[in-house]
Design a protein around this motif. Structure first.
Motif: not given
Length: 924
Positions: A523-544
């Motif tokens: 989870l921390t790896g997913q949130i910390a990475e600077n991924l593309g816009e299509e991955e923003h939803l996944v990053q937000g849900l990982c943070a949640l």
């Protein structure tokens, strides 16, 4: 006719006049001709030119046509021509060649401008309404068409004019009763335009018996097999009911829901449905949904849902649902309709759970529908409808949620493999290669856990066999495994929504999730990475998900306590960055769309990202998690202490609520007993009053006899009668004396009981003061006093009731004895010839009677005093009850447990020791 030929371009040797010139001449003719025939011919010519020369006729002729309507009412033919001409110039329904020459926008502007010109004088609409009352076909029909097109062009303005016109709406409602179908059908179209977006007119139309008339038309036309008239009636019904709570309630109260059932009686042969039948049935299903829409007030929706069950409408819809050969779009809309009929209604949800598909062997309808949902070959809209149906089945349905989850638990899985369960289908969809099946199964399973902490814990027991030879893994672990494998965005979003729903408000599930050491680094790896816009939803849900793991963490794992997780966020991600990623969810356009309504509605499968119920969870948790991440360890400790104190307080409140509930029940029972005693007392008082009046009558009769005896100068009397009378009355007196002595004895006993009660009250008063030093033994002996006193009071009430009953019996005996005495006096009167000789004995007997009268009055006084003493005693008992209740309340305030629960009688030493120790500390 010569004039008309010349105007219309008949053969002429001279040059042909232009259209504008011809129209001008016709207008002059209408304005100046004194003969009705000439004016009629001119208006007929204007009508024939009005389609080709719409602008010219409209500009030049409209005032003259309105004047004709005002002045030539007696001639229906010219009125019909004028109405037709006005319809042609205002309507935008041009000929095909006209549409080629003019743009659509210009056409619409022209019709709108002419409409404004016509309605500028409101009297024109009022005048038109009067023509609609004419029965002549050539007047009424063009009038209906003209008013319809006026409403199309300038709806709100025309609606307002009709609304303020006296009986305006009622006149239009009469069109539905016209025996000529063309007028009736166009009347339906007129009312469609009239009722658009105007709640006031909708209510008036509904109360003008519109529902009855429209349903009659639909029935006469053949229900779903009818033609376009049925479609028009259904559209009008939608106008009247949609977003109009008053009309919906009126429709339900009028028992019109029951009349909808025949609409859905389709036969076994569902092949070859006409396009009109599909359209009609589609509108009928939409009309059902209008009545049970989730956006309606909950009370109105639930009452309609119950009515649909009781009249068999839901059963009829389920029959269509399980039928074969039904067109796909009708099947999809039926599923959506059934969804909203059962949503949140336990009775309907239970029925739906019992529906079986006509297969061999029979399978539950839920299972059959889930098969379609996880089947990637099924149409997308059908799969969305099945998901919505499953969500509505589980909405506020703990029983249904438990049934679904139970099909996943090891003890309930069918080992033979003969039948597939809902749980197996969901697991199959969750881990299939189709991302849409993954998403739908994850959302469906999340709804099975919605607001149900017990099932969230139960689901932790689910074990899956991933491959032969490998040990089974938990469902939670398998979800995180797939999540970390980098599958499609849609799959990961679905799994993250499931995990967030599962872990929220369930510390045990959070502990299980954190127990896998790979989850937090992922989870921390997913949130910390600077991924593309299509991955923003996944990053937000990982943070949640990580935020939920912090907020609902019970600190049972040393390496993943709240403080350590927050330190990890600060080091690897940064608090500001974490909150920013968390905000990606609510800012996404897919989130906004999903938050609007419960039904999944997506333009394409790729847009299927968020679930409506999950958007509520995000809204609830976003701010809480942000605060939790920024909180210090001290604040966390304080919050934990507050939570514990609140839990203790809640437990105490719950305990006292149960005590109060028991006491309320006892109080209600005592109130009922008091009421019954009051009723009995009133009855006894009425009986005593009646007996007193009878005694007074006996006295009056006796005095009358005495006077009659005094007038006779004869002194004869019967020695036997006197002896008998003198022998009976002393017995009666002694009997009354004995009863009085018995009552006095009972009063003494009651007074002794009062003294005992007073001493008990004094001891209860002293017990709080000595509460700090009392021993466990003394507290135990004092505690049962409450129920013992209540039992004694109950026994005393029963004793008093028996005493009153015996008193009533005694009074009846006295009455019978007095009746015998009266008979004896009558016998004395019968021996008149012997009265003279026994005058002296009679005088002595009279003196004896006087003495007896005095003694009787004394006895009556004593009885009255005895009754008064009983009433005083009852008042004392009631006061004593109040004192005991007040003392109990004081004891409760001082911490003394005085309730009469079973747990006190069981003598649970451990709890009593704790209670006594706490009371000692508080008193000290």
């Amino acid at each position: 006719m010569n004039f008309l030929r010349g105007v219309m371009g008949g053969q002429s040797s001279g040059p042909q006049p232009s259209g504008a010139e011809t129209i001008q001449k016709l207008c002059d003719r209408v304005a100046s001709s004194t003969l009705l025939d000439d004016r009629r011919d001119a208006v007929r010519a204007l009508k024939s030119l009005s389609k080709k020369y719409r602008l010219e006729v409209g500009v030049q002729a409209m005032p003259h046509l309105i004047h004709v309507l005002q002045t030539d009412r007696s001639d229906s033919e010219i009125i019909g021509y004028a109405l037709d001409t006005l319809y042609n110039i205002i309507s935008n329904d041009l000929e095909e060649e006209e549409q080629e020459e003019n743009s659509q926008k210009q056409t619409e502007d022209l019709g709108s401008q002419f409409t404004e010109l016509f309605i500028k004088q409101q009297d024109n609409i009022t005048l038109l309404l009067t023509y609609l009352e004419e029965f002549d076909f050539h007047v009424r029909w063009p009038g209906v068409k003209l008013l319809t097109v006026l409403l199309k062009q300038q709806g709100p303005q025309v609606q307002q004019i009709i609304l303020v016109s006296p009986m305006g709406v009622s006149r239009l409602m009469d069109l539905l009763a016209d025996s000529r179908e063309v007028i009736r059908n166009d009347g339906v179209l007129l009312l469609q335009q009239l009722t658009k977006s105007n709640a006031a007119i909708q209510k008036i139309v509904a109360f003008e018996n519109a529902f009855e008339r429209l349903l009659d038309i639909i029935t006469d036309e053949g229900n779903s097999d009818g033609g376009i008239v049925v479609e028009d009636c259904l559209l009008l019904l939608q106008n009247l009911l949609k977003n109009n709570n008053s009309n919906q309630n009126f429709f339900k109260e009028g028992s019109y829901i029951q009349r909808m059932k025949p609409w859905f009686e389709v036969g076994d042969d569902n092949s070859g449905w006409s396009a009109q039948k599909v359209t009609n049935l589609h509108l009928m299903l939409q009309l059902v949904r209008v009545l049970v829409s989730p956006t309606n007030p909950p009370g109105a929706t639930s009452s309609c849902q119950r009515a649909m069950f009781h009249c068999g409408l839901l059963q009829q819809l389920c029959t269509i649902l399980m039928a074969t050969g039904v067109p796909a779009d009708i099947l999809t809309e039926t599923i959506n309709t059934v969804s909203e009929v059962i949503r949140g209604c336990q009775m309907n949800q239970d029925y739906f759970a019992s529906v079986n598909a006509p297969s061999n062997p029979p399978r539950p309808a839920i299972v059959v529908l889930l098969m379609s949902m996880v089947n990637e070959r099924q149409p997308f809209v059908l799969r969305c409808a099945v998901l919505y149906c499953f969500q509505c089945f589980l909405y506020k349905n703990e029983k249904g949620q438990a049934e679904i989850v139970s099909t996943l638990l090891p003890s309930t899985i069918d080992a033979t493999g003969n039948s597939v369960s809902a749980g197996q289908l969901l697991c199959g969809g969750l881990f299939s290669t189709d991302s849409l099946s993954n998403w739908c199964a994850a959302v469906a399973l999340a709804h099975a856990l919605q607001e149900n902490a017990t099932l969230k814990e139960q689901l932790l027991r689910v074990q899956l066999a991933t491959s032969i030879g490998n040990p089974p893994v938990s469902l939670l672990q398998q979800c995180t495994n797939i999540l970390s494998q980098g599958s499609k965005v849609q799959t990961r979003v679905g799994l993250l929504m499931l995990l967030c729903t599962w872990l929220s408000n369930c510390p045990i599930a959070v502990t299980h999730f954190l127990h896998n050491s790979a989850n937090v680094p992922f989870l921390t790896g997913q949130i910390a990475e600077n991924l593309g816009e299509e991955e923003h939803l996944v990053q937000g849900l990982c943070a949640l998900l990580l935020g939920i793991s912090i907020y609902y963490n019970d600190n049972s794992l040393e390496n993943y306590k709240k403080e350590k997780l927050k330190q990890l966020i600060e080091k690897r991600i940064g608090k500001e960055n974490f909150v920013e990623k968390l905000g990606f969810i609510s800012k996404h356009e897919f989130y906004s769309r999903a938050a609007q309504k419960p039904q999944p509605s997506f333009s394409s499968p790729d847009h299927m990202m968020f679930d409506h119920e999950f958007t509520k969870l995000v809204k609830e948790l976003e701010g809480i998690i942000t605060k939790a991440v920024y909180k210090s360890s001290e604040e966390d400790k304080q919050e934990e202490e507050v939570k514990k104190s609140l839990e203790q307080h809640d437990n105490i409140v719950t305990r006292y609520k149960s005590i109060i509930r028991v006491q309320d029940q006892e109080l209600e029972e005592l109130k009922k007993q008091v009421e019954s005693i009051k009723v009995q007392n009133e009855q006894l008082q009425a009986t005593v009053t009646q007996q007193m009046s009878q005694i007074q009558q006996h006295k009056d009769q006796y005095n009358l006899l005495k006077v009659q005896l005094g007038k006779d100068n004869q002194h004869h009397s019967s020695h036997g009668d006197v002896a008998q009378m003198n022998g009976v009355q002393p017995e009666e007196i002694s009997k009354l004396h004995g009863e009085i002595e018995e009552w006095k004895h009972k009063l003494e006993l009651l007074q002794e009981q009062l003294k005992e009660r007073d001493s008990l009250i004094e001891s209860l008063k002293l017990s709080p003061a000595a509460g700090g030093t009392t021993t466990e033994q003394s507290s135990q002996t004092n505690k049962p006093s409450g129920p013992d006193v209540d039992r004694e009071l109950y026994k005393e009430v029963e004793t008093l009731r028996a005493q009153i009953q015996s008193q009533s019996t005694d009074i009846i005996k006295l009455q019978s004895e007095k009746q015998e005495l009266l008979q004896k006096l009558n016998e004395i009167a019968a021996h008149g010839e012997e009265k003279a000789s026994l005058k002296q004995q009679l005088d002595s007997s009279n003196s004896t009677v006087a003495i007896l009268q005095n003694e009787k009055s004394k006895l009556q006084k004593e009885v009255a005093e005895s009754k008064k003493e009983q009433d005083d005693l009852l008042v004392l008992l009631a006061d004593q009850d109040q004192k005991i209740i007040a003392l109990k309340d004081k004891l409760k305030e001082l911490g003394e447990p005085v309730e009469d629960d079973d747990e006190l009688e069981s003598g649970d030493q451990g709890e009593e020791d704790e209670g006594d120790d706490e009371d000692d500390e508080e008193d000290n």
